[in-house]
Write an enzyme that holds these catalytic residues in place. Structure first.
Site, PDB file in Angstrom:
ATOM      1  N   ASP A  49       0.816  -1.230   0.000  1.00 49.89           N
ATOM      2  CA  ASP A  49       0.000   0.000   0.000  1.00 49.89           C
ATOM      3  C   ASP A  49       0.844   1.272   0.000  1.00 49.89           C
ATOM      4  OD1 ASP A  49      -2.626  -0.795  -0.335  1.00 49.89           O
ATOM      5  OD2 ASP A  49      -2.990  -1.089   1.808  1.00 49.89           O
ATOM      6  N   LYS A  52      -0.523   4.656  -1.100  1.00 53.76           N
ATOM      7  CA  LYS A  52      -1.466   5.468  -0.309  1.00 53.76           C
ATOM      8  C   LYS A  52      -0.832   6.784   0.140  1.00 53.76           C
ATOM      9  CE  LYS A  52      -4.759   1.974   1.229  1.00 53.76           C
ATOM     10  NZ  LYS A  52      -5.270   1.231   2.405  1.00 53.76           N
ATOM     11  N   HIS A 104      -4.963  -5.604  -5.874  1.00 54.87           N
ATOM     12  CA  HIS A 104      -6.438  -5.525  -5.848  1.00 54.87           C
ATOM     13  C   HIS A 104      -7.078  -6.133  -7.097  1.00 54.87           C
ATOM     14  CE1 HIS A 104      -6.882  -3.357  -2.085  1.00 54.87           C
ATOM     15  NE2 HIS A 104      -5.916  -2.551  -2.457  1.00 54.87           N
ATOM     16  N   ASP A 132      -3.680 -10.373   2.595  1.00 55.39           N
ATOM     17  CA  ASP A 132      -4.137  -9.021   2.929  1.00 55.39           C
ATOM     18  C   ASP A 132      -5.602  -9.035   3.389  1.00 55.39           C
ATOM     19  OD1 ASP A 132      -3.891  -6.234   3.143  1.00 55.39           O
ATOM     20  OD2 ASP A 132      -4.491  -5.898   1.052  1.00 55.39           O
TER      21      ASP A 132
END
Ligand code: FE2
Ligand code: FE2
Length: 202
Positions: A49, A52, A104, A132
């Site tokens: 991540d 982010k 994702h 995750d």
């Protein structure tokens, strides 16, 4: 260090990334990855991540549900993570960039950013997606309590062939006792607020 840096801006606890990284390692080991590869995967998974960093606080830290525009912005963390991590040719960062971009994606093509299907999704990202989601469901978040293990396993089994690669999910279920041991070890680290160099190694 990037994994640690990222969580300062996020609702996830710092321990989430290390726990899911440890699960990723255990799963890759079960799938026959070499020692060198699964050790690299553990470090790379912790950077999933990183992108982010580039998401505005008003989206990243919004307490309620994201609207359609905000959701589109949120989804760009995959590409931003790739753009940051792919600046390096070192094998660790190449793997981390691949994971950041693809974590994702979903087995049935319903994920983002590219809607990749099945084996077109790198195996690293198919492993990390399972680790995750398992950890996300198993922990308390500001907007939800941890799910009971039974509900998590039901949900994950229902997601085989939709969100998750069914074979990798099978492997995950077969190493579940190891995963739960890692979970206990990491939860203790969280309670004791131990530093990351205390990573329990299997
Ligand atoms: Fe993500
Ligand atoms: Fe995560």
């Amino acid at each position: 260090m990037l994994g640690e840096a990222g969580h300062y801006n996020d609702n996830d606890t710092g321990v989430h990334i290390w726990r899911m990284a440890a699960y990723s390692r255990a799963l890759a080991k079960k799938l026959g990855w070499s020692g060198q590869q699964y050790e690299l995967l553990e470090m790379a998974a912790a950077m999933h991540d990183t992108g982010k960093i580039g998401i505005p606080d008003k989206v990243l830290r919004k307490p309620g549900k994201l609207d359609a525009d905000e959701w589109r912005i949120m989804q760009t963390h995959t590409q931003i993570g790739y753009d940051i991590l792919s600046k390096s040719d070192a094998p660790l960062f190449k793997l981390a960039a691949e994971i950041a971009l693809n974590h994702h994606e979903k087995w049935d093509g319903g994920g983002y950013p590219n809607g990749l299907e099945r084996e077109n999704i790198p195996e690293s990202a198919r492993i990390v997606a399972i680790a995750d989601v398992f950890d996300a469901l198993a922990m308390n978040r500001p907007y939800k309590d941890a799910w009971p293990l039974e509900n998590i396993l039901d949900y994950m089994n229902e997601s085989a062939g939709h969100h998750f690669d069914p074979q990798i999910l099978n492997a995950f279920m077969s190493v579940l006792p190891d995963i739960l041991t890692l979970k206990t070890q990491w939860n203790l680290c969280e309670i004791n607020d131990q530093a990351v160099n205390m990573i329990p190694q299997s």
